[in-house]
Design a protein around this motif. Structure first.
Motif, PDB file in Angstrom:
ATOM      1  N   THR A 167      27.645 149.533   6.041  1.00  0.00           N
ATOM      2  CA  THR A 167      28.002 150.364   4.899  1.00  0.00           C
ATOM      3  C   THR A 167      29.274 149.809   4.267  1.00  0.00           C
ATOM      4  O   THR A 167      30.277 149.587   4.967  1.00  0.00           O
ATOM      5  CB  THR A 167      28.234 151.833   5.318  1.00  0.00           C
ATOM      6  OG1 THR A 167      27.065 152.334   5.976  1.00  0.00           O
ATOM      7  CG2 THR A 167      28.520 152.693   4.095  1.00  0.00           C
ATOM      8  N   ALA A 286      20.936 153.860  14.031  1.00  0.00           N
ATOM      9  CA  ALA A 286      21.054 155.256  14.449  1.00  0.00           C
ATOM     10  C   ALA A 286      20.473 155.553  15.831  1.00  0.00           C
ATOM     11  O   ALA A 286      21.114 156.247  16.631  1.00  0.00           O
ATOM     12  CB  ALA A 286      20.420 156.167  13.394  1.00  0.00           C
ATOM     13  N   ARG A 289      22.990 154.446  18.720  1.00  0.00           N
ATOM     14  CA  ARG A 289      24.404 154.807  18.739  1.00  0.00           C
ATOM     15  C   ARG A 289      24.716 155.801  19.856  1.00  0.00           C
ATOM     16  O   ARG A 289      23.928 156.701  20.129  1.00  0.00           O
ATOM     17  CB  ARG A 289      24.822 155.427  17.406  1.00  0.00           C
ATOM     18  CG  ARG A 289      24.802 154.487  16.235  1.00  0.00           C
ATOM     19  CD  ARG A 289      25.239 155.205  14.953  1.00  0.00           C
ATOM     20  NE  ARG A 289      24.756 154.487  13.800  1.00  0.00           N
ATOM     21  CZ  ARG A 289      24.160 155.048  12.745  1.00  0.00           C
ATOM     22  NH1 ARG A 289      24.007 156.365  12.700  1.00  0.00           N
ATOM     23  NH2 ARG A 289      23.735 154.307  11.744  1.00  0.00           N
ATOM     24  N   GLU A 294      27.990 157.654  16.691  1.00  0.00           N
ATOM     25  CA  GLU A 294      27.277 158.421  15.667  1.00  0.00           C
ATOM     26  C   GLU A 294      28.251 159.271  14.858  1.00  0.00           C
ATOM     27  O   GLU A 294      28.148 159.372  13.630  1.00  0.00           O
ATOM     28  CB  GLU A 294      26.231 159.310  16.321  1.00  0.00           C
ATOM     29  CG  GLU A 294      25.465 160.209  15.352  1.00  0.00           C
ATOM     30  CD  GLU A 294      24.662 159.418  14.330  1.00  0.00           C
ATOM     31  OE1 GLU A 294      24.513 159.913  13.195  1.00  0.00           O
ATOM     32  OE2 GLU A 294      24.192 158.305  14.660  1.00  0.00           O
ATOM     33  N   GLU A 295      29.224 159.852  15.529  1.00  0.00           N
ATOM     34  CA  GLU A 295      30.200 160.688  14.832  1.00  0.00           C
ATOM     35  C   GLU A 295      31.137 159.832  13.974  1.00  0.00           C
ATOM     36  O   GLU A 295      31.489 160.224  12.855  1.00  0.00           O
ATOM     37  CB  GLU A 295      30.999 161.508  15.848  1.00  0.00           C
ATOM     38  CG  GLU A 295      31.962 162.523  15.245  1.00  0.00           C
ATOM     39  CD  GLU A 295      31.276 163.642  14.461  1.00  0.00           C
ATOM     40  OE1 GLU A 295      31.996 164.511  13.932  1.00  0.00           O
ATOM     41  OE2 GLU A 295      30.025 163.649  14.359  1.00  0.00           O
ATOM     42  N   HIS A 297      30.285 157.018  12.551  1.00  0.00           N
ATOM     43  CA  HIS A 297      29.460 156.629  11.411  1.00  0.00           C
ATOM     44  C   HIS A 297      29.339 157.777  10.414  1.00  0.00           C
ATOM     45  O   HIS A 297      29.451 157.572   9.200  1.00  0.00           O
ATOM     46  CB  HIS A 297      28.075 156.204  11.898  1.00  0.00           C
ATOM     47  CG  HIS A 297      27.187 155.702  10.800  1.00  0.00           C
ATOM     48  ND1 HIS A 297      26.431 156.554  10.011  1.00  0.00           N
ATOM     49  CD2 HIS A 297      26.941 154.455  10.332  1.00  0.00           C
ATOM     50  CE1 HIS A 297      25.763 155.839   9.125  1.00  0.00           C
ATOM     51  NE2 HIS A 297      26.045 154.579   9.294  1.00  0.00           N
ATOM     52  N   ARG A 298      29.128 158.978  10.910  1.00  0.00           N
ATOM     53  CA  ARG A 298      28.961 160.141  10.020  1.00  0.00           C
ATOM     54  C   ARG A 298      30.235 160.421   9.223  1.00  0.00           C
ATOM     55  O   ARG A 298      30.186 160.628   8.002  1.00  0.00           O
ATOM     56  CB  ARG A 298      28.574 161.370  10.839  1.00  0.00           C
ATOM     57  CG  ARG A 298      28.220 162.593   9.990  1.00  0.00           C
ATOM     58  CD  ARG A 298      27.748 163.736  10.863  1.00  0.00           C
ATOM     59  NE  ARG A 298      28.822 164.276  11.660  1.00  0.00           N
ATOM     60  CZ  ARG A 298      29.717 165.163  11.217  1.00  0.00           C
ATOM     61  NH1 ARG A 298      29.655 165.582   9.952  1.00  0.00           N
ATOM     62  NH2 ARG A 298      30.657 165.620  12.000  1.00  0.00           N
ATOM     63  N   ILE A 299      31.388 160.401   9.889  1.00  0.00           N
ATOM     64  CA  ILE A 299      32.645 160.720   9.215  1.00  0.00           C
ATOM     65  C   ILE A 299      33.020 159.640   8.209  1.00  0.00           C
ATOM     66  O   ILE A 299      33.457 159.931   7.081  1.00  0.00           O
ATOM     67  CB  ILE A 299      33.763 160.931  10.257  1.00  0.00           C
ATOM     68  CG1 ILE A 299      33.524 162.251  10.996  1.00  0.00           C
ATOM     69  CG2 ILE A 299      35.139 160.919   9.593  1.00  0.00           C
ATOM     70  CD1 ILE A 299      34.472 162.498  12.148  1.00  0.00           C
ATOM     71  N   THR A 301      30.937 157.613   6.681  1.00  0.00           N
ATOM     72  CA  THR A 301      29.983 157.695   5.572  1.00  0.00           C
ATOM     73  C   THR A 301      30.354 158.820   4.622  1.00  0.00           C
ATOM     74  O   THR A 301      30.324 158.655   3.396  1.00  0.00           O
ATOM     75  CB  THR A 301      28.554 157.907   6.112  1.00  0.00           C
ATOM     76  OG1 THR A 301      28.197 156.809   6.953  1.00  0.00           O
ATOM     77  CG2 THR A 301      27.555 157.998   4.970  1.00  0.00           C
ATOM     78  N   GLU A 302      30.697 159.974   5.186  1.00  0.00           N
ATOM     79  CA  GLU A 302      31.125 161.104   4.348  1.00  0.00           C
ATOM     80  C   GLU A 302      32.323 160.720   3.486  1.00  0.00           C
ATOM     81  O   GLU A 302      32.397 161.085   2.309  1.00  0.00           O
ATOM     82  CB  GLU A 302      31.492 162.299   5.233  1.00  0.00           C
ATOM     83  CG  GLU A 302      30.307 163.007   5.882  1.00  0.00           C
ATOM     84  CD  GLU A 302      30.762 164.115   6.805  1.00  0.00           C
ATOM     85  OE1 GLU A 302      31.988 164.273   7.021  1.00  0.00           O
ATOM     86  OE2 GLU A 302      29.891 164.840   7.325  1.00  0.00           O
TER      87      GLU A 302
END
Length: 319
Positions: A167, A286, A289, A294-295, A297-299, A301-302
């Protein structure tokens, strides 16, 4: 694929095969696995004997998966994902995220989005102990692929490797700079031709990282001496050599603005059509991970989705 009797399959060979398949050569795989090249070649041969298929076509000029190898890699990745989910399936995963995490990153990553995402992660998960480890981007990608790091922040020239998830964090432009003792320091109205013949410094990864190939081309375009007088993987050390007077060097424009304002560096032409490189945050896909990865990546990305890509381009020509 033949019925290979999975009850008798050596799972250590399968795990090694995943690393081999994600490498560029047996030598590269041996380095990642911390084994000798003959040991890695032997494990691949034993696995091919067990499954009854040649898995990798390899020679002095070729190293690529066969059709059977691609099929087995897909199965092996699914198995790895299943194993990684076992703690949660067995009820061992706790609601509170804790443990150790590693982000491996290129030297001197300067990004408000990176800092904001890092702060958010710590606020939400204060029990996670985080290690930030600076490495060359190539090594960072290898560490993520081998699960020796939860996330990488790397200068990437080719993000089409589907075995990892990329990303874009930001795009940075490079300029050429000299230090206070250089003959061109402080001179206005310079042109590219004024740089011809001067010594220069550069990055060790310019020949291996596609994202940095443009820096070599810029050096040629300006007629700088192609024999580098100083090299490093680390941006800070490149800057140190430029300031010390070794020669002209390429640096990310947004990173060295304060050094220019303080009189430690002087920007040289060209000021337009300057080289640029993409800095990405990189994780395993995904399904593979860990909970922490995973967390992360999520934060992250947000955070990057709060601004469009064009607002995450730094150092574009302003002169």
């Amino acid at each position: 694929m033949k019925d290979i009797g999975f009850s008798h399959l050596d799972w250590n060979l399968l795990r090694s095969f995943v690393t081999i398949a994600q490498s560029s050569s047996i030598t590269d795989a041996a380095q990642r696995l911390c084994l000798t090249q003959p040991a890695v070649s032997g494990s691949l041969k034993r696995l091919e004997e067990q499954v009854g298929y040649r898995l990798i076509e390899r020679s002095s000029t070729m190293f690529e998966l066969t059709e059977a190898g691609r099929a087995l890699l897909g199965e092996a990745l699914e198995i790895t994902a299943t194993v990684s989910r076992l703690p949660a399936s067995l009820g061992e995963a706790e609601k509170v995220l804790s443990g150790d995490a590693t982000i491996v990153l290129a030297s001197h990553v300067e990004s408000p989005d990176f800092d904001a995402a890092l702060a958010t992660f710590h606020q939400r998960h204060p029990q996670v102990r985080l290690t930030l480890q600076v490495e060359a981007s190539r090594e960072g990608l290898a560490m993520v692929a081998a699960k020796r790091a939860d996330m990488g922040v790397c200068v990437v020239g080719d993000s089409n490797n589907m075995q990892l998830d990329y990303t874009l964090l930001f795009q940075e432009h490079f300029g050429l700079y000299c230090g206070p003792t250089h003959p061109l320091f402080g001179r206005e109205g310079l042109s590219v031709s004024d740089l011809e013949g001067f010594s220069s410094v550069g990055y060790l990864a310019e020949s291996s990282n596609r994202a940095l190939h443009e820096l070599t081309a810029l050096r040629q375009r300006c007629g700088l001496n192609p024999d580098l007088v100083g090299r490093s993987h680390n941006l800070e050390e490149i800057k140190r050599m430029v300031i010390a007077g070794f020669g002209i060097g390429p640096l990310p424009v947004h990173v060295v603005e304060r050094d220019c304002a303080a009189g430690r560096l002087w920007r040289l032409p060209p000021y337009e059509s300057t080289p640029q490189a993409g800095v990405y945050f990189v994780t395993q896909p995904a399904p593979l991970r860990s909970r922490i990865a995973e967390e992360l990546h999520r934060i992250f990305t947000e955070q990057v989705e709060t601004r469009p890509p064009e607002d995450r381009v730094y150092g574009r020509s302003v002169l």
